[in-house]
Design an enzyme around this catalytic site. Sequence first.
Site, PDB file in Angstrom:
ATOM      1  N   ARG A  69      36.744 -21.735  99.132  1.00  0.00           N
ATOM      2  CA  ARG A  69      37.598 -20.542  98.425  1.00  0.00           C
ATOM      3  C   ARG A  69      36.459 -19.406  98.432  1.00  0.00           C
ATOM      4  O   ARG A  69      35.193 -19.324  98.730  1.00  0.00           O
ATOM      5  CB  ARG A  69      38.067 -20.786  96.939  1.00  0.00           C
ATOM      6  N   GLY A  70      36.959 -18.195  98.028  1.00  0.00           N
ATOM      7  CA  GLY A  70      36.179 -16.836  98.101  1.00  0.00           C
ATOM      8  C   GLY A  70      36.847 -16.025  99.380  1.00  0.00           C
ATOM      9  O   GLY A  70      36.815 -16.828 100.435  1.00  0.00           O
ATOM     10  N   ARG A  95      47.023 -18.637 101.645  1.00  0.00           N
ATOM     11  CA  ARG A  95      47.011 -18.031 100.343  1.00  0.00           C
ATOM     12  C   ARG A  95      47.378 -16.698 100.750  1.00  0.00           C
ATOM     13  O   ARG A  95      46.849 -16.175 101.919  1.00  0.00           O
ATOM     14  CB  ARG A  95      45.692 -18.134  99.913  1.00  0.00           C
ATOM     15  N   GLN A 133      35.415 -21.075  88.263  1.00  0.00           N
ATOM     16  CA  GLN A 133      34.451 -20.839  89.365  1.00  0.00           C
ATOM     17  C   GLN A 133      33.054 -20.056  88.890  1.00  0.00           C
ATOM     18  O   GLN A 133      32.344 -20.297  89.619  1.00  0.00           O
ATOM     19  CB  GLN A 133      35.226 -19.937  90.283  1.00  0.00           C
ATOM     20  N   ASP A 191      39.158  -9.530  96.578  1.00  0.00           N
ATOM     21  CA  ASP A 191      40.032 -10.270  97.541  1.00  0.00           C
ATOM     22  C   ASP A 191      40.634  -9.278  98.442  1.00  0.00           C
ATOM     23  O   ASP A 191      41.087  -9.824  99.715  1.00  0.00           O
ATOM     24  CB  ASP A 191      40.832 -11.073  96.720  1.00  0.00           C
ATOM     25  N   ASN A 228      40.861  -8.717  92.579  1.00  0.00           N
ATOM     26  CA  ASN A 228      39.832  -9.665  92.283  1.00  0.00           C
ATOM     27  C   ASN A 228      40.432 -10.866  91.408  1.00  0.00           C
ATOM     28  O   ASN A 228      41.644 -10.469  90.779  1.00  0.00           O
ATOM     29  CB  ASN A 228      38.622  -8.968  91.998  1.00  0.00           C
ATOM     30  N   LYS A 229      39.692 -11.761  91.123  1.00  0.00           N
ATOM     31  CA  LYS A 229      40.168 -12.860  90.360  1.00  0.00           C
ATOM     32  C   LYS A 229      40.743 -12.426  89.062  1.00  0.00           C
ATOM     33  O   LYS A 229      40.099 -11.388  88.313  1.00  0.00           O
ATOM     34  CB  LYS A 229      38.911 -13.775  89.976  1.00  0.00           C
TER      35      LYS A 229
END
Lengths: 345, 345
Positions: free
Chosen positions: B46-47, B83, B188, B229, B239-240
């Site tokens: 991920r990332g 994703r 994370q 992202d 982003n997250k």
Amino acid sequence: MPVETLKWIDQGLVIIDQRLLPSKEKYLLLNSTEDVCAAIRTLAVRGAPAIGVAAAYGVVLAALEKPDEEYVRSSINKLKETRPTAVNLFHALNIMEKHLDDAFDSDDPVAVFLEVAEGIRENDLRICRELSEHGARLLSDGDTVLTHCNAGGLATSGYGTAVGIVYAAKEEGKHIGVYADETRPLFQGGRLTAWELAKNGIEVTVICDSMAAEVLRQGKINHVIVGADRIAANGDSANKIGTYGISIAAREHGVPFYVAAPLTSFDFSLKSGNEIPIEERDSIEIYRAWGLTSAPDRVSFYNPAFDVTPAQNIAAIISEKGIARPPFDPVLESWRIDSCHEKIL
Amino acid sequence: MPVETLKWIDQGLVIIDQRLLPSKEKYLLLNSTEDVCAAIRTLAVRGAPAIGVAAAYGVVLAALEKPDEEYVRSSINKLKETRPTAVNLFHALNIMEKHLDDAFDSDDPVAVFLEVAEGIRENDLRICRELSEHGARLLSDGDTVLTHCNAGGLATSGYGTAVGIVYAAKEEGKHIGVYADETRPLFQGGRLTAWELAKNGIEVTVICDSMAAEVLRQGKINHVIVGADRIAANGDSANKIGTYGISIAAREHGVPFYVAAPLTSFDFSLKSGNEIPIEERDSIEIYRAWGLTSAPDRVSFYNPAFDVTPAQNIAAIISEKGIARPPFDPVLESWRIDSCHEKIL
């Protein structure tokens, strides 16, 4: 009553073990002061008003263990050391302490303490219901409320404060939805608030704490309502860690942020929130709650259990006396004076 | 290199399984496109930058499985469906797609795809290092950075973006401390950022996401730095989930909030963050991550994986091109034009 949080029976104090919800609905019988201290410290019973009530029964248990004034006094001091932030603990224990003389002048000290403790519990039920009815006036049919941690039946003798307002609105026939922040590290929102709301037929959506700002941005929330562990004379309110951040996000999105708490959660001796002692808890709660390894254990952790929301972020404070709007100082002062004229017990 | 996130060997793509950290440091060998799709979907890798690189190798694996142009094309489409938010995935796969003709015109399509994929990985390492060196100029010796989720070596080919800046500052001899939000629901920050920072000798303190506002209020943080992202042409940055709330709290406390991402995370085709597709993931991540029962399963859940921080909350955007300050549009436009003249591969 939405939840039976704690109840005295002949053998001692029965509490629902809040560490095990929602997986298990298990009741514990506490039959010594030390049992009560441990239950408060480990959060088997938690929530500012509930801690106060449980501690009062802890004094009854002390008198049962040893009907000796000095022993009971030292037990009261032990109970005071269990948790530092919620002022209700100290209020309740101070009331019990005031009855030390009456109790030991009487034939039956246990009966005196039990009567006072039962009175504290009944008073909590009554004032939670009153404040909830005041707060319900702020909610309209179809509204959605965001809440943090658990300020529900489980946090009190059974009715709740922030969540009590939702129960009261429902009793008035309003349909209210709730978003519950899960409330890390100990998940009181996900585990407890969601559990008791679902049990009482209220639609609840659980989100991670980090999602609250986004949910506010999306316009899903009409009101934020939280409880409090201690409110200073100027309205600054300590509550579960994370509350402060939500208050900033709510202001950013023009969503009113309310604090709901009975006067037993007020500390008029403190001018501002800066003076409120903030409990820092063991970091194991962060990295290994419930067996979950969520961080390497060789790093540092910081685990403040509460934060303080400044009065300027609060649109209203709701107590059994009514609804205070800013500036809070004069209204809170009138509540203080009013409460001095009352003799709770 | 701070972390070896992924590496091609003769048998396929080796990745560190990010679902198991920090408890286990286990490597997985992915030897089919489907393995890579599953690894991306389940967050074993991920990332945003790392997803793009892994997907490129997924195309190599497709060509190994069946050296057929249509088969590889359909594999590329499968990889694109894993994703939706990180644009790096689509950038990398579009580059691979452009080489379909060359590859199948050559004697050895696998070798062609492998060379392109290796180039994408090496480019990612280079640009992460460049952006980190730019970003390190913003940090002074003794500063403390707050970050959210993992934008470190693990989120890239090995060096990192937001966390890469901390590595670069350290290489320059600056002593930088980090507060890492644990980042619910999948931790994370607690699991990955704390793990890789500790491994690289950087002092890290893990906090729950709900504590970030309080830590900012206490003045413990000099800079907030996060990854992204997908960044729109106006600087709005996905982003997250949780990033947006931190950006509000940072602004409230006058702490500069930076977004660090390579141009592969930019989507110049989108005018603003409103157009960024936001992935919504399974609610089981909230109520039963790692076997933990943190909410009753009969209630509702909402689990957006990302949020968008509006450009007005961002003090600087850092890419391999340098540091952009508001207003972002003209600088980002110059970066776009600049990048059109470059032929990455």
